[in-house]
Scaffold this motif. Structure first.
Motif, PDB file in Angstrom:
ATOM      1  N   TRP A  85     -22.754 -45.581  23.995  1.00 29.40           N
ATOM      2  CA  TRP A  85     -23.716 -45.487  22.896  1.00 29.40           C
ATOM      3  C   TRP A  85     -23.628 -44.115  22.218  1.00 29.40           C
ATOM      4  CZ3 TRP A  85     -26.781 -48.604  20.135  1.00 29.40           C
ATOM      5  CH2 TRP A  85     -27.825 -48.037  19.395  1.00 29.40           C
ATOM      6  N   LYS A  86     -23.549 -43.065  23.003  1.00 24.06           N
ATOM      7  CA  LYS A  86     -23.508 -41.716  22.447  1.00 24.06           C
ATOM      8  C   LYS A  86     -22.259 -41.500  21.601  1.00 24.06           C
ATOM      9  CE  LYS A  86     -26.274 -39.385  26.016  1.00 24.06           C
ATOM     10  NZ  LYS A  86     -26.226 -38.435  27.163  1.00 24.06           N
ATOM     11  N   VAL A  87     -21.112 -41.973  22.083  1.00 29.50           N
ATOM     12  CA  VAL A  87     -19.874 -41.810  21.321  1.00 29.50           C
ATOM     13  C   VAL A  87     -19.933 -42.607  20.015  1.00 29.50           C
ATOM     14  CG1 VAL A  87     -17.377 -42.204  21.330  1.00 29.50           C
ATOM     15  CG2 VAL A  87     -18.510 -41.310  23.364  1.00 29.50           C
ATOM     16  N   ALA A  88     -20.477 -43.820  20.087  1.00 32.37           N
ATOM     17  CA  ALA A  88     -20.601 -44.646  18.880  1.00 32.37           C
ATOM     18  C   ALA A  88     -21.539 -43.989  17.867  1.00 32.37           C
ATOM     19  CB  ALA A  88     -21.094 -46.042  19.246  1.00 32.37           C
ATOM     20  N   MET A  89     -22.660 -43.477  18.338  1.00 31.75           N
ATOM     21  CA  MET A  89     -23.610 -42.830  17.439  1.00 31.75           C
ATOM     22  C   MET A  89     -23.014 -41.564  16.828  1.00 31.75           C
ATOM     23  SD  MET A  89     -26.279 -44.674  17.053  1.00 31.75           S
ATOM     24  CE  MET A  89     -27.435 -43.512  16.300  1.00 31.75           C
ATOM     25  N   ASP A  90     -22.210 -40.847  17.591  1.00 27.50           N
ATOM     26  CA  ASP A  90     -21.518 -39.681  17.033  1.00 27.50           C
ATOM     27  C   ASP A  90     -20.606 -40.106  15.887  1.00 27.50           C
ATOM     28  OD1 ASP A  90     -22.741 -37.907  18.738  1.00 27.50           O
ATOM     29  OD2 ASP A  90     -21.050 -37.787  20.146  1.00 27.50           O
ATOM     30  N   ARG A  91     -19.952 -41.248  16.057  1.00 30.66           N
ATOM     31  CA  ARG A  91     -19.057 -41.727  15.002  1.00 30.66           C
ATOM     32  C   ARG A  91     -19.835 -42.155  13.760  1.00 30.66           C
ATOM     33  NH1 ARG A  91     -15.422 -45.706  12.965  1.00 30.66           N
ATOM     34  NH2 ARG A  91     -13.418 -44.646  12.707  1.00 30.66           N
ATOM     35  N   MET A  92     -21.105 -42.507  13.922  1.00 31.85           N
ATOM     36  CA  MET A  92     -21.939 -42.944  12.811  1.00 31.85           C
ATOM     37  C   MET A  92     -22.689 -41.794  12.140  1.00 31.85           C
ATOM     38  SD  MET A  92     -21.801 -46.364  12.275  1.00 31.85           S
ATOM     39  CE  MET A  92     -20.059 -45.932  12.198  1.00 31.85           C
ATOM     40  N   GLN A  93     -22.446 -40.558  12.586  1.00 28.97           N
ATOM     41  CA  GLN A  93     -23.110 -39.425  11.955  1.00 28.97           C
ATOM     42  C   GLN A  93     -22.771 -39.383  10.463  1.00 28.97           C
ATOM     43  OE1 GLN A  93     -25.315 -37.033  13.085  1.00 28.97           O
ATOM     44  NE2 GLN A  93     -25.460 -38.369  14.881  1.00 28.97           N
ATOM     45  N   GLY A  94     -23.810 -39.257   9.626  1.00 23.64           N
ATOM     46  CA  GLY A  94     -23.622 -39.227   8.187  1.00 23.64           C
ATOM     47  C   GLY A  94     -23.560 -40.600   7.549  1.00 23.64           C
ATOM     48  N   TYR A  95     -23.662 -41.651   8.357  1.00 29.00           N
ATOM     49  CA  TYR A  95     -23.632 -43.028   7.851  1.00 29.00           C
ATOM     50  C   TYR A  95     -24.997 -43.683   8.073  1.00 29.00           C
ATOM     51  CZ  TYR A  95     -18.538 -42.914   7.434  1.00 29.00           C
ATOM     52  OH  TYR A  95     -17.255 -42.607   7.061  1.00 29.00           O
ATOM     53  N   ASN A  96     -25.360 -44.582   7.161  1.00 32.62           N
ATOM     54  CA  ASN A  96     -26.500 -45.454   7.409  1.00 32.62           C
ATOM     55  C   ASN A  96     -25.981 -46.601   8.265  1.00 32.62           C
ATOM     56  OD1 ASN A  96     -28.841 -46.930   7.435  1.00 32.62           O
ATOM     57  ND2 ASN A  96     -28.876 -47.385   5.243  1.00 32.62           N
ATOM     58  N   ALA A  97     -26.249 -46.531   9.570  1.00 33.70           N
ATOM     59  CA  ALA A  97     -25.671 -47.483  10.521  1.00 33.70           C
ATOM     60  C   ALA A  97     -26.605 -48.663  10.724  1.00 33.70           C
ATOM     61  CB  ALA A  97     -25.399 -46.799  11.850  1.00 33.70           C
ATOM     62  N   GLY A  98     -26.063 -49.856  10.542  1.00 33.32           N
ATOM     63  CA  GLY A  98     -26.825 -51.069  10.778  1.00 33.32           C
ATOM     64  C   GLY A  98     -26.418 -51.736  12.075  1.00 33.32           C
ATOM     65  N   GLY A  99     -27.182 -52.739  12.462  1.00 33.57           N
ATOM     66  CA  GLY A  99     -26.867 -53.514  13.646  1.00 33.57           C
ATOM     67  C   GLY A  99     -27.779 -54.717  13.745  1.00 33.57           C
ATOM     68  N   ASP A 100     -27.378 -55.670  14.561  1.00 36.74           N
ATOM     69  CA  ASP A 100     -28.207 -56.834  14.889  1.00 36.74           C
ATOM     70  C   ASP A 100     -28.440 -56.820  16.385  1.00 36.74           C
ATOM     71  OD1 ASP A 100     -28.987 -58.670  12.675  1.00 36.74           O
ATOM     72  OD2 ASP A 100     -26.855 -58.560  12.216  1.00 36.74           O
ATOM     73  N   GLY A 101     -29.634 -56.435  16.788  1.00 41.02           N
ATOM     74  CA  GLY A 101     -29.949 -56.324  18.202  1.00 41.02           C
ATOM     75  C   GLY A 101     -30.905 -57.399  18.658  1.00 41.02           C
ATOM     76  N   VAL A 102     -31.054 -57.499  19.971  1.00 32.69           N
ATOM     77  CA  VAL A 102     -31.974 -58.500  20.512  1.00 32.69           C
ATOM     78  C   VAL A 102     -33.408 -58.077  20.188  1.00 32.69           C
ATOM     79  CG1 VAL A 102     -30.406 -59.228  22.332  1.00 32.69           C
ATOM     80  CG2 VAL A 102     -31.982 -57.356  22.765  1.00 32.69           C
ATOM     81  N   VAL A 103     -34.234 -59.052  19.897  1.00 31.35           N
ATOM     82  CA  VAL A 103     -35.603 -58.783  19.455  1.00 31.35           C
ATOM     83  C   VAL A 103     -36.393 -58.036  20.518  1.00 31.35           C
ATOM     84  CG1 VAL A 103     -37.765 -59.878  18.755  1.00 31.35           C
ATOM     85  CG2 VAL A 103     -35.585 -60.734  17.865  1.00 31.35           C
ATOM     86  N   GLU A 104     -36.143 -58.346  21.792  1.00 33.05           N
ATOM     87  CA  GLU A 104     -36.899 -57.726  22.877  1.00 33.05           C
ATOM     88  C   GLU A 104     -36.662 -56.221  22.969  1.00 33.05           C
ATOM     89  OE1 GLU A 104     -34.956 -60.335  23.156  1.00 33.05           O
ATOM     90  OE2 GLU A 104     -36.404 -61.980  23.453  1.00 33.05           O
ATOM     91  N   MET A 105     -35.583 -55.748  22.360  1.00 37.46           N
ATOM     92  CA  MET A 105     -35.229 -54.328  22.441  1.00 37.46           C
ATOM     93  C   MET A 105     -35.726 -53.524  21.244  1.00 37.46           C
ATOM     94  SD  MET A 105     -33.499 -53.680  25.250  1.00 37.46           S
ATOM     95  CE  MET A 105     -32.405 -52.303  24.917  1.00 37.46           C
ATOM     96  N   ILE A 106     -36.517 -54.127  20.374  1.00 39.11           N
ATOM     97  CA  ILE A 106     -36.969 -53.432  19.171  1.00 39.11           C
ATOM     98  C   ILE A 106     -37.612 -52.077  19.483  1.00 39.11           C
ATOM     99  CG2 ILE A 106     -38.643 -53.505  17.266  1.00 39.11           C
ATOM    100  CD1 ILE A 106     -38.010 -56.457  16.933  1.00 39.11           C
ATOM    101  N   PRO A 107     -38.516 -51.976  20.480  1.00 40.00           N
ATOM    102  CA  PRO A 107     -39.103 -50.648  20.765  1.00 40.00           C
ATOM    103  C   PRO A 107     -38.059 -49.594  21.094  1.00 40.00           C
ATOM    104  CG  PRO A 107     -40.379 -52.370  21.837  1.00 40.00           C
ATOM    105  CD  PRO A 107     -39.136 -53.034  21.305  1.00 40.00           C
TER     106      PRO A 107
END
Length: 281
Positions: A85-107
């Motif tokens: 997760w950390k490496v992926a988020m580093d790659r998304m620095q400066g980008y508006n990053a989207g995703g489709d996650g499971v509803v239970e993980m919203i918090p």
């Protein structure tokens, strides 16, 4: 754990993992996904053996999308998922990053800095036998009926419904059975269907209105020859898209939370009758 960009054949492995998780990817998704951003698919290796993956795909104009967040069951609970997760988020620095996650993980998504935009609903089932009955519906792609619509026209329409240009993806994706509605010399929508591990998925399904979407839906379902179920991922705010799915006998299968690290992109959501994929947006 070592984390690096996947080689092309390793994306096939990630798609197989997604299938085992019940996400029902397309049989030929890996090639189109990889072409979109060859550096955007990350694999975690322990002593040279793969233990998990995540994607952090960069599109032009500062938009990104994350998916394929999977760790093998026997390696869960050991911190590897957080490393990915950390490496992926580093790659998304400066980008508006989207995703489709499971509803239970919203918090957890909210606590990680994401914003909830809306929910996408996967509908599935066996629609009634639908004929391709409109003269305005033409096939596009390598097996087109003729030069009714150009790639540039499709790409321009796609740009109204997707947050960034994605020509490399589309040139590959349109090798799947794809149709457009052309009326009065103008492209009014297009859609694609592909064979999946179970049945077929329609996506994208972009259209000016419900009538155009219905014409495309009929033509795409006709390509299944009655085989297997059909799935359509619908953005919940588009009431006409929800009605299209339900009026054709499809039932809710599950929902995802569409999230972004920035504001929800300014697209014509009322024209999105079917999401392209939960993996790439």
């Amino acid at each position: 754990m070592d984390i690096r960009a996947m080689k092309r054949e390793e994306v096939d492995w990630a798609v197989q993992l997604a299938a085992k998780e019940g996400w029902n990817p397309g049989l030929s998704d890996a090639e189109c996904f990889y072409r979109t951003d060859p550096e955007g698919f990350l694999i975690g290796l322990l002593d040279g053996e793969p233990v998990g993956c995540i994607s952090a795909v960069r599109y032009p104009e500062g938009f990104g999308f994350m998916g394929f967040y999977i760790v093998l069951p026997e390696h869960r609970g050991k911190g590897y998922s957080l490393d990915l997760w950390k490496v992926a988020m580093d790659r998304m620095q400066g980008y508006n990053a989207g995703g489709d996650g499971v509803v239970e993980m919203i918090p957890k998504y909210l606590s990680a800095g994401f914003n909830l935009a809306y929910r996408n609903i996967r509908y599935g089932g066996s629609p009634p036998s639908l004929a391709r009955n409109s003269p305005d519906v033409v096939q596009i792609g390598p097996n087109s009926d003729g030069l009714h619509v150009t790639f540039d026209e499709v790409a321009a329409y796609d740009r109204r419904c997707f947050p960034a240009p994605r020509d490399s993806f589309l040139r590959c994706w349109l090798n799947n059975p794809s149709y457009a509605v052309v009326s009065d010399g103008r492209l009014k929508g297009y859609g694609t269907i592909r064979r999946c591990w179970e049945g077929f998925k329609i996506g994208p399904l972009f259209a000016d209105d419900a009538a155009v979407a219905d014409e495309l839906f009929r033509a795409l379902c006709h390509r299944t020859d009655g085989e297997g179920p059909v799935f359509l991922d619908v953005p919940e705010p588009n009431a006409a898209a929800v009605k299209l799915a339900e009026s054709n006998g499809l039932k809710k299968v599950f929902e995802t939370a569409r999230i972004y690290t920035g504001p929800a992109p300014d697209i014509d959501l009322d024209k999105v009758f079917g999401v392209t994929t939960f993996e790439l947006g």
